[in-house]
Design an enzyme around this catalytic site. Structure first.
Site, PDB file in Angstrom:
ATOM      1  N   ASP A 196       5.698  23.693  40.836  1.00  0.00           N
ATOM      2  CA  ASP A 196       5.720  25.021  40.238  1.00  0.00           C
ATOM      3  C   ASP A 196       7.153  25.288  39.767  1.00  0.00           C
ATOM      4  O   ASP A 196       8.077  24.535  40.102  1.00  0.00           O
ATOM      5  CB  ASP A 196       5.285  26.045  41.294  1.00  0.00           C
ATOM      6  N   ASP A 203       8.753  29.089  38.879  1.00  0.00           N
ATOM      7  CA  ASP A 203       9.349  30.342  39.359  1.00  0.00           C
ATOM      8  C   ASP A 203       9.162  30.524  40.862  1.00  0.00           C
ATOM      9  O   ASP A 203       8.040  30.478  41.372  1.00  0.00           O
ATOM     10  CB  ASP A 203       8.725  31.526  38.617  1.00  0.00           C
TER      11      ASP A 203
END
Length: 215
Positions: free
Chosen positions: A8, A10
């Site tokens: 991922d 953020d």
């Protein structure tokens, strides 16, 4: 040993969750509302910008269009990005170790390409990634599994040979729904017991991932 690790962006690789919370808070405050951290982490963390703006308009009855809300967010975020958004602790070290072991490295983010690649390039780590999946490439955002199904397809590996690294509950749920093992490295919210049971492990930082993977 896993053959591909899916990251991922953020809150996992880059330290943006507090910035997201502040900007969304400014958006609803402009129209007389308050956004609590608890509400943000419960309903909005880890999800795509367009999905979040739509949800804010509905939840707070905001008198704006989707385009106006998205423009408010992106223009304000640019101010923070221009100042520099740092990597999370242990991020570059982990990327180096995975690359040295020949593990395929894939980015799977709800973000758009220019934003994601820009912040990775600014931190000098964009070259570690073998491929990337961005929010607009999939039909449904997290917690739907679409982005991780696309990521393991791009990795060219079976789901059971991949590992997802996530910080948010929506991301863990998405990886679990995709049938891919997931390690949760929480950012601003500790995962619920339900989400903990979905995760292969819950770790305090990316530094500990190397030990789990025996890198």
């Amino acid at each position: 040993m896993k053959k591909a690790v899916i990251f991922d962006l953020d809150g996992l690789l880059i330290d943006t969750e507090s910035t997201c919370f502040k900007i969304y808070g400014d958006l609803v405050r402009k129209y007389g509302h308050e956004l609590t951290l608890a509400a943000y982490t419960e309903r909005y963390s880890g999800k795509a910008l367009i999905d979040n703006v739509n949800q804010f308009i509905a939840d707070f009855d905001l008198p704006i269009t989707l385009e106006e809300g998205a423009e408010f967010y992106t223009s304000n975020e640019k101010v923070y990005f221009d100042r520099g958004i740092p990597l999370k602790p242990g991020a570059e070290e982990l990327l180096k170790k995975l690359k040295a072991r020949g593990v395929r490295i894939i980015l799977a983010t709800s973000s758009v390409r220019d934003r994601a690649v820009g912040v990775l390039r600014a931190n000098g780590v964009d070259g570690y990634f073998d491929d990337m999946v961005f929010g607009p490439e999939v039909e449904h955002g997290k917690p739907a599994p679409d982005v991780f199904l696309k990521a393991h397809e791009k990795a060219g590996e079976r789901a059971e040979d991949c590992l997802v690294l996530e910080d948010s509950e929506a991301g863990v749920q998405a990886a679990y729904a995709a049938g891919i093992d997931v390690i949760c490295v929480p950012d601003i919210k500790a995962p619920s017991e339900t989400v903990r049971r979905m995760a292969w492990a819950v770790l305090p930082s990316l530094y500990e991932v190397s030990g789990i993977l025996q890198l």
